[in-house]
Enzyme design. Structure first.
Site, PDB file in Angstrom:
ATOM      1  N   HIS A  72       1.890  -4.260   1.728  1.00 54.66           N
ATOM      2  CA  HIS A  72       1.979  -3.862   0.320  1.00 54.66           C
ATOM      3  C   HIS A  72       2.850  -4.851  -0.476  1.00 54.66           C
ATOM      4  CE1 HIS A  72       0.768  -0.055  -1.871  1.00 54.66           C
ATOM      5  NE2 HIS A  72       1.462  -0.640  -2.814  1.00 54.66           N
ATOM      6  N   ARG A 104       0.430 -10.479  -6.890  1.00 53.35           N
ATOM      7  CA  ARG A 104       1.308 -11.021  -7.939  1.00 53.35           C
ATOM      8  C   ARG A 104       0.740 -12.267  -8.636  1.00 53.35           C
ATOM      9  NH1 ARG A 104       4.546  -9.256  -3.798  1.00 53.35           N
ATOM     10  NH2 ARG A 104       6.102  -7.648  -4.271  1.00 53.35           N
ATOM     11  N   GLN A 121     -10.096   0.936  -5.022  1.00 52.25           N
ATOM     12  CA  GLN A 121      -9.003   1.310  -4.100  1.00 52.25           C
ATOM     13  C   GLN A 121      -8.575   2.743  -4.375  1.00 52.25           C
ATOM     14  OE1 GLN A 121      -5.410   1.396  -5.454  1.00 52.25           O
ATOM     15  NE2 GLN A 121      -4.907   2.534  -3.602  1.00 52.25           N
ATOM     16  N   LYS A 126      -6.498  -0.311   3.867  1.00 54.63           N
ATOM     17  CA  LYS A 126      -5.490  -1.302   3.441  1.00 54.63           C
ATOM     18  C   LYS A 126      -4.093  -0.829   3.821  1.00 54.63           C
ATOM     19  CE  LYS A 126      -3.775  -3.597  -0.775  1.00 54.63           C
ATOM     20  NZ  LYS A 126      -2.530  -2.933  -1.139  1.00 54.63           N
TER      21      LYS A 126
HETATM   22  C1  LIG Z   1       3.019  -4.451  -9.397  1.00 51.78           C
HETATM   23  C2  LIG Z   1       2.248  -4.107  -8.162  1.00 51.78           C
HETATM   24  C3  LIG Z   1       1.532  -2.914  -8.121  1.00 51.78           C
HETATM   25  C4  LIG Z   1       0.786  -2.587  -6.969  1.00 51.78           C
HETATM   26  N1  LIG Z   1       0.038  -1.425  -6.963  1.00 51.78           N
HETATM   27  C5  LIG Z   1      -0.747  -1.159  -5.891  1.00 51.78           C
HETATM   28  C6  LIG Z   1      -1.615  -0.044  -5.887  1.00 51.78           C
HETATM   29  O1  LIG Z   1      -1.691   0.713  -6.848  1.00 51.78           O
HETATM   30  N2  LIG Z   1      -2.380   0.175  -4.768  1.00 51.78           N
HETATM   31  C7  LIG Z   1      -2.329  -0.652  -3.678  1.00 51.78           C
HETATM   32  O2  LIG Z   1      -3.030  -0.428  -2.694  1.00 51.78           O
HETATM   33  N3  LIG Z   1      -1.517  -1.732  -3.656  1.00 51.78           N
HETATM   34  C8  LIG Z   1      -0.735  -2.002  -4.740  1.00 51.78           C
HETATM   35  N4  LIG Z   1       0.061  -3.117  -4.729  1.00 51.78           N
HETATM   36  C9  LIG Z   1       0.035  -4.026  -3.572  1.00 51.78           C
HETATM   37  C10 LIG Z   1      -1.049  -5.077  -3.758  1.00 51.78           C
HETATM   38  O3  LIG Z   1      -2.334  -4.509  -3.653  1.00 51.78           O
HETATM   39  C11 LIG Z   1      -0.951  -6.151  -2.656  1.00 51.78           C
HETATM   40  O4  LIG Z   1      -0.893  -5.518  -1.412  1.00 51.78           O
HETATM   41  C12 LIG Z   1       0.261  -7.080  -2.807  1.00 51.78           C
HETATM   42  O5  LIG Z   1       0.524  -7.352  -4.155  1.00 51.78           O
HETATM   43  C13 LIG Z   1      -0.014  -8.375  -2.042  1.00 51.78           C
HETATM   44  O6  LIG Z   1       1.087  -9.206  -2.054  1.00 51.78           O
HETATM   45  P1  LIG Z   1       1.250 -10.448  -3.089  1.00 51.78           P
HETATM   46  O7  LIG Z   1       1.690  -9.824  -4.373  1.00 51.78           O
HETATM   47  O8  LIG Z   1       2.277 -11.282  -2.428  1.00 51.78           O
HETATM   48  O9  LIG Z   1      -0.095 -11.117  -3.207  1.00 51.78           O
HETATM   49  C14 LIG Z   1       0.814  -3.454  -5.854  1.00 51.78           C
HETATM   50  C15 LIG Z   1       1.528  -4.652  -5.919  1.00 51.78           C
HETATM   51  C16 LIG Z   1       2.233  -4.993  -7.056  1.00 51.78           C
HETATM   52  C17 LIG Z   1       2.971  -6.312  -7.090  1.00 51.78           C
END
Ligand SMILES: Cc1cc2nc3c(=O)[nH]c(=O)nc-3n(C[C@H](O)[C@H](O)[C@H](O)COP(=O)(O)O)c2cc1C
Length: 377
Positions: free
Chosen positions: A273, A328, A130, A249
């Site tokens: 996100h 998560r 990513q 994304k």
């Molecule tokens: C702690 C944390 C850090 C994240 N960091 C990124 C990241 O660096 N790049 C990105 O594209 N999405 C990031 N995300 C979003 C995740 O890729 C994803 O879209 C999201 O966690 C999906 O929702 P869920 O936690 O309900 O499964 C992050 C999410 C969390 C919870």
């Protein structure tokens, strides 16, 4: 195996184990969303509004829950989303996540923001990468070449962070972005001495920043501070310089889906996100059908956000997703039990998905369609 994680019967129980183990600011960092967290909760609620129709008389004695996403075979339609927080949850961080994904026959999308280098993670499994694209073209080219050289198979460009979302839990806890721990935040973490000792052992010696703060991400600070809005031209530029499959994304609007496909995207990840960017954005699942119809078979559509159950995965596939991403859930597993904790979460999801398939009369992932959904008044 960490016994508590081994005994956890669902993702929520693993979440509870993580909550007990982590200091409050760290749990909040993972758990939190933007502002009033309406979108974050909406992601979960959207799944619960759907009802699935059980079927009798179906031949489901043997089932195939595997699938192929942009040419890559997976044991189930589940990918691990990129998340920049693994380092604060467990010493082995992204390496533990990559190992667990590989052992589970699933795919880990390794992120730009990481405690480990792309080379280190690719040595475990060069699945997908990513990218937080930079406006600096020479630097972008260098990154694309590096990612291709280490063998990552597909590139995921995140487009929903032109600026950071307003994550109030982190502000209240005095965690600053780019992520670093102020002395106050470190003090607040002292309520969990085991976590604190491990964190200091794993991070402090080589990672003290010149300004005295402790950043688990070292040079990633630079990447984060140069975040900028990705344009359609940037995407076209990336397409021209990346040979493999390209996914975008963070799409919720059909016009953005069109732009991404016109610029050469092969995959669209419907995502807000995890509710961490624009609060009051629609739930990812609610946006899914519109994007599936906008993509019109020209790109594979993946759903990201709020998946906590096998029935959630089935619902997303019934609404047209090729696969789902989870964020998560596996971070809870990592916090609760390292690699084994992540594996436990993935096993729970795969098993629940397989059971949900059987109960709705599907013998293979390919058969799943909207006939299993019942509208709820
Ligand atoms: C702690 C944390 C850090 C994240 N960091 C990124 C990241 O660096 N790049 C990105 O594209 N999405 C990031 N995300 C979003 C995740 O890729 C994803 O879209 C999201 O966690 C999906 O929702 P869920 O936690 O309900 O499964 C992050 C999410 C969390 C919870």
């Amino acid at each position: 195996m960490n016994m508590s994680v081994a005994r956890a019967v669902n993702v929520d129980e693993v979440r509870e184990l993580a909550r007990r183990r982590l200091p409050r600011p760290v749990f909040d960092l993972v758990e939190g969303g933007a502002e009033d967290e309406i979108t974050m909760r909406g992601n979960l609620d959207a799944f619960r509004r759907h009802r699935l129709l059980p079927r009798a008389f179906a031949d489901v004695a043997s089932r195939d829950s595997g699938t192929t996403v942009l040419g890559t075979k997976l044991r189930a339609p589940i990918l691990l989303a990129p998340t920049g927080a693994a380092r604060v949850l467990h010493r082995d961080a992204e390496l533990a996540v990559a190992r667990a994904a590989r052992a589970s026959g699933l795919g880990y999308v390794h992120g730009t923001v990481s405690g480990h280098t792309p080379e280190q993670v690719a040595a475990v499994d060069p699945f997908w990468f990513q990218l937080y694209a930079s406006g600096d073209r020479p630097r972008l080219l260098e990154t694309l070449k590096r990612i291709a050289d280490v063998g990552f198979r597909a590139l995921v460009v995140t487009v929903d962070v032109p600026v950071f979302g307003n994550r109030e839990r982190d502000r209240r806890n005095r965690l600053t972005i780019p992520l670093s721990f102020s002395p106050v935040a470190i003090l607040r973490c002292a309520t969990r001495p085991r976590w604190t000792a491990e964190f200091i052992r794993g991070n402090l010696p080589q990672r003290a920043q010149p300004d005295g703060r402790v950043s688990p991400f070292g040079t990633q600070r630079q990447i984060l501070s140069s975040l900028y809005p990705v344009t359609a031209d940037d995407l076209a530029f990336i397409r021209d310089h990346w040979q493999g499959p390209l996914l975008v994304k963070g799409i919720l609007h059909p016009a953005d889906c069109e732009t991404a496909i016109e610029r050469g995207a092969n995959g669209i990840i419907v995502s807000n996100h995890g509710g961490r960017q624009l609060d009051r954005a629609p739930a990812a699942l609610d946006a899914l059908p519109v994007i599936v119809s906008a993509a019109a078979g020209r790109a594979e559509v993946l759903l990201d956000g709020g998946v906590r159950r096998g029935t959630d995965i089935l619902t997303a596939l019934a609404l047209g997703a090729r696969a789902v991403l989870v964020g998560r859930p596996y971070l809870y597993g990592l916090a609760a039990g390292g690699q084994e904790g992540v594996e436990r979460v993935l096993e729970i999801l795969v098993t629940e998905f397989d059971r949900a398939m059987a109960l709705t009369g599907f013998a293979s992932t390919e058969q799943i369609d909207g006939t299993c959904l019942m509208p709820v008044q």
